[in-house]
Each structure stands twice: as structure tokens, then as C-alpha cells.
Design a protein around this motif. Structure first.
Motif, PDB file in Angstrom:
ATOM      1  N   SER A 181      -2.752   5.211   0.124  1.00  0.00           N
ATOM      2  CA  SER A 181      -3.581   4.044   0.447  1.00  0.00           C
ATOM      3  C   SER A 181      -4.023   3.267  -0.787  1.00  0.00           C
ATOM      4  N   GLU A 182      -3.286   3.388  -1.877  1.00  0.00           N
ATOM      5  CA  GLU A 182      -3.587   2.614  -3.088  1.00  0.00           C
ATOM      6  C   GLU A 182      -2.800   1.315  -3.048  1.00  0.00           C
ATOM      7  N   ARG A 183      -3.478   0.242  -3.423  1.00  0.00           N
ATOM      8  CA  ARG A 183      -2.846  -1.079  -3.409  1.00  0.00           C
ATOM      9  C   ARG A 183      -2.029  -1.317  -4.677  1.00  0.00           C
ATOM     10  N   HIS A 184      -0.887  -1.975  -4.491  1.00  0.00           N
ATOM     11  CA  HIS A 184      -0.037  -2.393  -5.599  1.00  0.00           C
ATOM     12  C   HIS A 184       0.253  -3.875  -5.375  1.00  0.00           C
ATOM     13  N   TYR A 185      -0.083  -4.685  -6.370  1.00  0.00           N
ATOM     14  CA  TYR A 185       0.134  -6.129  -6.291  1.00  0.00           C
ATOM     15  C   TYR A 185       1.490  -6.426  -6.903  1.00  0.00           C
ATOM     16  N   CYS A 186       2.371  -6.968  -6.086  1.00  0.00           N
ATOM     17  CA  CYS A 186       3.742  -7.238  -6.516  1.00  0.00           C
ATOM     18  C   CYS A 186       3.946  -8.744  -6.612  1.00  0.00           C
ATOM     19  N   ALA A 187       4.067  -9.223  -7.831  1.00  0.00           N
ATOM     20  CA  ALA A 187       4.286 -10.646  -8.075  1.00  0.00           C
ATOM     21  C   ALA A 187       5.777 -10.870  -8.248  1.00  0.00           C
ATOM     22  N   CYS A 188       6.301 -11.859  -7.565  1.00  0.00           N
ATOM     23  CA  CYS A 188       7.740 -12.148  -7.619  1.00  0.00           C
ATOM     24  C   CYS A 188       7.943 -13.618  -7.998  1.00  0.00           C
ATOM     25  N   THR A 236       0.855  -1.180   0.000  1.00  0.00           N
ATOM     26  CA  THR A 236       0.000   0.000   0.000  1.00  0.00           C
ATOM     27  C   THR A 236       0.892   1.232   0.000  1.00  0.00           C
ATOM     28  N   ASP A 237       0.616   2.153  -0.923  1.00  0.00           N
ATOM     29  CA  ASP A 237       1.447   3.347  -0.998  1.00  0.00           C
ATOM     30  C   ASP A 237       0.936   4.427  -0.044  1.00  0.00           C
ATOM     31  N   ILE A 238       1.563   5.587  -0.083  1.00  0.00           N
ATOM     32  CA  ILE A 238       1.240   6.680   0.834  1.00  0.00           C
ATOM     33  C   ILE A 238      -0.193   7.190   0.655  1.00  0.00           C
ATOM     34  N   LEU A 274       6.709  -8.245 -11.173  1.00  0.00           N
ATOM     35  CA  LEU A 274       5.659  -7.553 -11.899  1.00  0.00           C
ATOM     36  C   LEU A 274       4.838  -6.788 -10.865  1.00  0.00           C
ATOM     37  N   VAL A 275       4.670  -5.490 -11.082  1.00  0.00           N
ATOM     38  CA  VAL A 275       3.904  -4.647 -10.168  1.00  0.00           C
ATOM     39  C   VAL A 275       2.668  -4.143 -10.906  1.00  0.00           C
ATOM     40  N   SER A 276       1.507  -4.302 -10.295  1.00  0.00           N
ATOM     41  CA  SER A 276       0.256  -3.921 -10.942  1.00  0.00           C
ATOM     42  C   SER A 276      -0.723  -3.357  -9.921  1.00  0.00           C
ATOM     43  N   ARG A 277      -1.644  -2.546 -10.396  1.00  0.00           N
ATOM     44  CA  ARG A 277      -2.739  -2.073  -9.534  1.00  0.00           C
ATOM     45  C   ARG A 277      -3.911  -3.049  -9.585  1.00  0.00           C
ATOM     46  N   LEU A 278      -3.834  -4.039 -10.456  1.00  0.00           N
ATOM     47  CA  LEU A 278      -4.897  -5.027 -10.606  1.00  0.00           C
ATOM     48  C   LEU A 278      -4.522  -6.306  -9.876  1.00  0.00           C
ATOM     49  N   ASP A 279      -5.518  -6.979  -9.331  1.00  0.00           N
ATOM     50  CA  ASP A 279      -5.304  -8.218  -8.587  1.00  0.00           C
ATOM     51  C   ASP A 279      -5.610  -9.416  -9.489  1.00  0.00           C
ATOM     52  N   HIS A 280      -4.595  -9.867 -10.208  1.00  0.00           N
ATOM     53  CA  HIS A 280      -4.743 -11.015 -11.115  1.00  0.00           C
ATOM     54  C   HIS A 280      -3.557 -11.955 -10.940  1.00  0.00           C
ATOM     55  N   ALA A 281      -3.482 -12.609  -9.792  1.00  0.00           N
ATOM     56  CA  ALA A 281      -2.330 -13.437  -9.440  1.00  0.00           C
ATOM     57  C   ALA A 281      -2.026 -14.514 -10.484  1.00  0.00           C
ATOM     58  N   GLU A 282      -3.056 -15.173 -11.001  1.00  0.00           N
ATOM     59  CA  GLU A 282      -2.826 -16.256 -11.974  1.00  0.00           C
ATOM     60  C   GLU A 282      -2.256 -15.707 -13.277  1.00  0.00           C
ATOM     61  N   VAL A 283      -2.722 -14.536 -13.708  1.00  0.00           N
ATOM     62  CA  VAL A 283      -2.171 -13.893 -14.910  1.00  0.00           C
ATOM     63  C   VAL A 283      -0.713 -13.530 -14.664  1.00  0.00           C
TER      64      VAL A 283
END
Length: 145
Positions: free
Chosen positions: A47-54, A43-45, A97-106
Motif C-alpha cells: 500500500s505504498e504509493r509510487h509516483y510515476c512520471a512519464c 500502489t504496491d503490495i 521517473l519513479v519516486s515515492r515523493l509527490d513532486h510533479a513539477e520537479v
């Protein structure tokens, strides 16, 4: 050459990502570990979520020059000893991969595709693959089929 297989120095990566990708620290291993994948939500300053896939895999590192060890604990002055080959070591390499969308399988499939092209040494450039992945459209859940 295509530059594949070359490793950039760790200092080229921002420090927060170094700790994010390898929370227990970066270290070399004597065995190649299986690839790992996880998604963390940051979560950034604002309060926006960022999904970080590693996606992390282990790559063989070039060993240093063979070392000479003294025989039977003797000093090296007398006779040169035979060179000892260092053990093969493997270093972690992470695709993030960093995204604002929650698509873990993608994310998993996309990073897995990039990894496969990288390790198989296919003639397709990674830039083209990543460009194609970035321009694909993900349908809205429950939208028109």
C-alpha cells in the motif's frame, strides 16, 4: 560515439512499463506529435504509493530500403519500376521517473531537461545530468527558506 540516437529493442523494457507509457499501444506515426507528460500514482503490495512520471516524445525512425512498386498495376517482369521512398515515420520514446515523493513539477522539469539535452545533442553526458538531478535536495514545504 556517445550512443545517443540508438534505440534499444522494446524487449529490454519490462512489460508493465510498456503498457504504462503507451496505454493505447506502441505505434508509428507519420507526423511528429508534440511531447506529452503525465503522472500516475501506483500502489504496491504494501500500500505504498509510487509516483510515476512519464514524458513521451516522438523520434524519427530510420526507414527501410526503398521499395519498388509496379507502374500502373503492371507486373514487375517487364521494366524495373522507380523506387518509392517510404513516408517518414516517428516512434514514441518515453522517459520515466519513479519516486515515492509527490513532486510533479520537479518531475516535469527534470524529464524536460533530460529531453532537451538529448534532442539538442549537447556535449554534457546524460549520465552526469541524471547524477546531478538525483543528488539535488528538494526543500521541505514550509521549511526554512
Amino acid at each position: 560515439g556517445s550512443g545517443m540516437g540508438r534505440t534499444a529493442p522494446l524487449t529490454a523494457v519490462p512489460c508493465p512499463f510498456l503498457q504504462f507509457c503507451q496505454p493505447s499501444g506502441w505505434q508509428l506515426f507519420t507526423e511528429r506529435n508534440p511531447p506529452t507528460f503525465f503522472v500516475a500514482v501506483l500502489t504496491d503490495i504494501n500500500s505504498e504509493r509510487h509516483y510515476c512520471a512519464c514524458f513521451t516524445f516522438w523520434e524519427a525512425v530510420e526507414s527501410a530500403q526503398p521499395q519498388s512498386l509496379p507502374r500502373n498495376g503492371e507486373e514487375e517482369e517487364e521494366e524495373p519500376s522507380s523506387p518509392v521512398q517510404p513516408a517518414q515515420l516517428f516512434a514514441p520514446k518515453s522517459l520515466v521517473l519513479v519516486s515515492r515523493l509527490d513532486h510533479a513539477e520537479v518531475f516535469r522539469n527534470s524529464l524536460g531537461l533530460i529531453y532537451t539535452i538529448y534532442v539538442d545533442g549537447l556535449s554534457v553526458s546524460l549520465e552526469n545530468v541524471i547524477g546531478n538531478l538525483l543528488t539535488c535536495t528538494i526543500p521541505i514545504t514550509g521549511g526554512a527558506q
